[in-house]
Design a protein around this motif. Structure first.
Motif, PDB file in Angstrom:
ATOM      1  N   PRO A 155      57.545  23.515 122.721  1.00  0.00           N
ATOM      2  CA  PRO A 155      56.681  24.598 123.208  1.00  0.00           C
ATOM      3  C   PRO A 155      56.487  25.648 122.103  1.00  0.00           C
ATOM      4  N   ALA A 156      55.311  26.276 122.088  1.00  0.00           N
ATOM      5  CA  ALA A 156      54.953  27.200 121.003  1.00  0.00           C
ATOM      6  C   ALA A 156      55.972  28.333 120.806  1.00  0.00           C
ATOM      7  N   HIS A 157      56.526  28.838 121.902  1.00  0.00           N
ATOM      8  CA  HIS A 157      57.371  30.039 121.771  1.00  0.00           C
ATOM      9  C   HIS A 157      58.699  29.784 121.053  1.00  0.00           C
ATOM     10  N   VAL A 158      59.080  28.522 120.903  1.00  0.00           N
ATOM     11  CA  VAL A 158      60.332  28.266 120.170  1.00  0.00           C
ATOM     12  C   VAL A 158      60.070  27.723 118.763  1.00  0.00           C
ATOM     13  N   ALA A 159      58.789  27.536 118.421  1.00  0.00           N
ATOM     14  CA  ALA A 159      58.437  26.854 117.165  1.00  0.00           C
ATOM     15  C   ALA A 159      58.920  27.609 115.919  1.00  0.00           C
ATOM     16  N   GLN A 160      58.738  28.934 115.903  1.00  0.00           N
ATOM     17  CA  GLN A 160      59.105  29.680 114.691  1.00  0.00           C
ATOM     18  C   GLN A 160      60.622  29.653 114.439  1.00  0.00           C
ATOM     19  N   ALA A 161      61.390  29.848 115.485  1.00  0.00           N
ATOM     20  CA  ALA A 161      62.855  29.868 115.316  1.00  0.00           C
ATOM     21  C   ALA A 161      63.345  28.507 114.807  1.00  0.00           C
ATOM     22  N   ILE A 162      62.775  27.439 115.340  1.00  0.00           N
ATOM     23  CA  ILE A 162      63.184  26.098 114.893  1.00  0.00           C
ATOM     24  C   ILE A 162      62.741  25.886 113.444  1.00  0.00           C
ATOM     25  N   THR A 163      61.534  26.338 113.129  1.00  0.00           N
ATOM     26  CA  THR A 163      61.024  26.227 111.754  1.00  0.00           C
ATOM     27  C   THR A 163      61.973  26.914 110.775  1.00  0.00           C
ATOM     28  N   ASP A 164      62.435  28.113 111.115  1.00  0.00           N
ATOM     29  CA  ASP A 164      63.337  28.849 110.223  1.00  0.00           C
ATOM     30  C   ASP A 164      64.604  28.037 109.947  1.00  0.00           C
ATOM     31  N   ARG A 165      65.089  27.381 110.987  1.00  0.00           N
ATOM     32  CA  ARG A 165      66.312  26.567 110.810  1.00  0.00           C
ATOM     33  C   ARG A 165      66.022  25.337 109.952  1.00  0.00           C
ATOM     34  N   LEU A 166      64.863  24.728 110.184  1.00  0.00           N
ATOM     35  CA  LEU A 166      64.500  23.535 109.386  1.00  0.00           C
ATOM     36  C   LEU A 166      64.383  23.894 107.904  1.00  0.00           C
ATOM     37  N   VAL A 167      63.734  25.028 107.650  1.00  0.00           N
ATOM     38  CA  VAL A 167      63.519  25.453 106.262  1.00  0.00           C
ATOM     39  C   VAL A 167      64.861  25.760 105.599  1.00  0.00           C
ATOM     40  N   LYS A 168      65.720  26.423 106.325  1.00  0.00           N
ATOM     41  CA  LYS A 168      67.036  26.780 105.801  1.00  0.00           C
ATOM     42  C   LYS A 168      67.827  25.521 105.447  1.00  0.00           C
ATOM     43  N   LYS A 169      67.571  24.470 106.198  1.00  0.00           N
ATOM     44  CA  LYS A 169      68.312  23.219 105.984  1.00  0.00           C
ATOM     45  C   LYS A 169      67.653  22.342 104.911  1.00  0.00           C
ATOM     46  N   GLY A 170      66.521  22.801 104.355  1.00  0.00           N
ATOM     47  CA  GLY A 170      65.946  22.069 103.212  1.00  0.00           C
ATOM     48  C   GLY A 170      64.718  21.221 103.515  1.00  0.00           C
ATOM     49  N   ILE A 171      64.175  21.339 104.736  1.00  0.00           N
ATOM     50  CA  ILE A 171      62.938  20.608 105.058  1.00  0.00           C
ATOM     51  C   ILE A 171      61.794  21.182 104.215  1.00  0.00           C
ATOM     52  N   LYS A 172      60.975  20.294 103.643  1.00  0.00           N
ATOM     53  CA  LYS A 172      59.917  20.751 102.730  1.00  0.00           C
ATOM     54  C   LYS A 172      58.518  20.706 103.359  1.00  0.00           C
ATOM     55  N   GLY A 173      58.357  19.855 104.362  1.00  0.00           N
ATOM     56  CA  GLY A 173      57.043  19.720 104.987  1.00  0.00           C
ATOM     57  C   GLY A 173      57.161  19.658 106.499  1.00  0.00           C
ATOM     58  N   ILE A 174      56.241  20.340 107.182  1.00  0.00           N
ATOM     59  CA  ILE A 174      56.273  20.354 108.650  1.00  0.00           C
ATOM     60  C   ILE A 174      54.903  19.981 109.189  1.00  0.00           C
ATOM     61  N   LEU A 175      54.891  19.004 110.086  1.00  0.00           N
ATOM     62  CA  LEU A 175      53.656  18.670 110.783  1.00  0.00           C
ATOM     63  C   LEU A 175      53.750  19.367 112.135  1.00  0.00           C
ATOM     64  N   ASN A 176      52.962  20.414 112.283  1.00  0.00           N
ATOM     65  CA  ASN A 176      53.102  21.305 113.433  1.00  0.00           C
ATOM     66  C   ASN A 176      52.054  20.980 114.505  1.00  0.00           C
ATOM     67  N   PHE A 177      52.513  20.428 115.616  1.00  0.00           N
ATOM     68  CA  PHE A 177      51.599  20.112 116.720  1.00  0.00           C
ATOM     69  C   PHE A 177      51.590  21.204 117.776  1.00  0.00           C
ATOM     70  N   THR A 178      52.296  22.296 117.551  1.00  0.00           N
ATOM     71  CA  THR A 178      52.287  23.381 118.527  1.00  0.00           C
ATOM     72  C   THR A 178      51.141  24.334 118.186  1.00  0.00           C
ATOM     73  N   PRO A 179      50.687  25.130 119.149  1.00  0.00           N
ATOM     74  CA  PRO A 179      49.610  26.082 118.837  1.00  0.00           C
ATOM     75  C   PRO A 179      50.102  27.251 117.979  1.00  0.00           C
ATOM     76  N   ALA A 180      51.418  27.377 117.763  1.00  0.00           N
ATOM     77  CA  ALA A 180      51.955  28.525 117.009  1.00  0.00           C
ATOM     78  C   ALA A 180      51.587  28.453 115.533  1.00  0.00           C
ATOM     79  N   ARG A 181      51.244  29.621 114.970  1.00  0.00           N
ATOM     80  CA  ARG A 181      51.035  29.730 113.517  1.00  0.00           C
ATOM     81  C   ARG A 181      52.394  30.025 112.907  1.00  0.00           C
ATOM     82  N   LEU A 182      52.823  29.186 111.997  1.00  0.00           N
ATOM     83  CA  LEU A 182      54.188  29.318 111.482  1.00  0.00           C
ATOM     84  C   LEU A 182      54.239  30.090 110.172  1.00  0.00           C
ATOM     85  N   ASN A 183      55.224  30.953 110.052  1.00  0.00           N
ATOM     86  CA  ASN A 183      55.469  31.642 108.778  1.00  0.00           C
ATOM     87  C   ASN A 183      56.553  30.894 108.020  1.00  0.00           C
TER      88      ASN A 183
END
Ligand code: ATP
Length: 212
Positions: A155-183
């Motif tokens: 769901p869109a409302h949890v997308a940013q928090a999960i993204t932050d964790r993914l980035v911190k863990k070293g993920i380099k690319g994200i295919l985002n199917f949620t309506p959220a705009r990710l920073n």
């Protein structure tokens, strides 16, 4: 992606998998050469663009001959690193996530979803399409260096928090199917696919530009 590809414009690079898939089919059917007009018809990219794209690969079509299918295929194979499997993680095993896990992309390219995460007790611990589903709490522990790409179908409302964790863990690319705009930091690549917007935009174009 290797260094050679860095010289290719991004718009061209995005079309590579499309060309590659079509050329593989041509090769399988025994064809040795293909014209830009034939390619254009099959992949729905105009032939001038195809000629320009291919000139970046050093593939120069000859008039009346077209392009050498084997040459193009070996170029794409090298450029797209098709000999290597890219491992992917998926977060959110809902309707869309489940569909991706069952499909798992293996028919068309060498990307493979190797693990999934969710918070729903009914889903955690199961396998979907052969892929294990872990609790999101285990994200940091389960992700490893081989996994550089993640698919987000939460769901869109949890997308940013999960993204932050993914980035911190070293993920380099994200295919985002949620309506959220990710920073994300500049070195992280996000491709955003909002299916609802795509559908709405298609309907808009059909209504407003009916002939083309
Ligand atoms: P479903 O019908 O299975 O709920 P859906 O795609 O309609 O699917 P969504 O509400 O979009 O449902 O949720 C997608 C998935 O994301 C669900 O499986 C849900 O359990 C999961 N989810 C929700 N919050 C999180 C979270 N914080 N982290 C990981 N997964 C989550």
């Amino acid at each position: 992606m290797n260094n050679e590809q860095l010289k290719i414009p991004q718009a061209t690079a995005k079309r590579l998998p499309l060309y590659y898939r079509f050329l593989k089919n041509l090769h399988a059917s025994g064809k040795q050469r293909v014209s830009s007009a034939e390619l254009s018809d099959a992949v729905k990219v105009d032939s001038a663009t195809i000629r320009r794209d291919f000139s970046y690969f050093g593939a120069l079509g000859k008039k009346g001959y077209g392009y050498n299918v084997n040459y193009l295929l070996s170029f794409f194979r090298k450029t797209l690193d098709q000999d290597e499997i890219t491992e992917v993680a998926l977060v959110g095993v809902g309707n869309l996530g489940t569909a991706f896990l069952n499909y798992n992309f293996t028919k068309n390219n060498n990307t493979k979803i190797v693990m999934a995460f969710d918070v729903d007790k009914a889903k955690v611990g199961a396998k979907v399409g052969g892929v294990p589903v872990y609790h999101l709490d285990e994200l940091e522990e389960r992700l490893h260096d081989e996994i550089s790409v993640a698919i987000l179908t939460v769901p869109a409302h949890v997308a940013q928090a999960i993204t932050d964790r993914l980035v911190k863990k070293g993920i380099k690319g994200i295919l985002n199917f949620t309506p959220a705009r990710l920073n994300v930091p500049d070195n992280i690549r996000v491709h955003h696919i909002d299916l609802a917007i795509e559908l709405q935009s298609l309907v808009y174009f059909l209504k407003n530009y009916p002939s083309k």
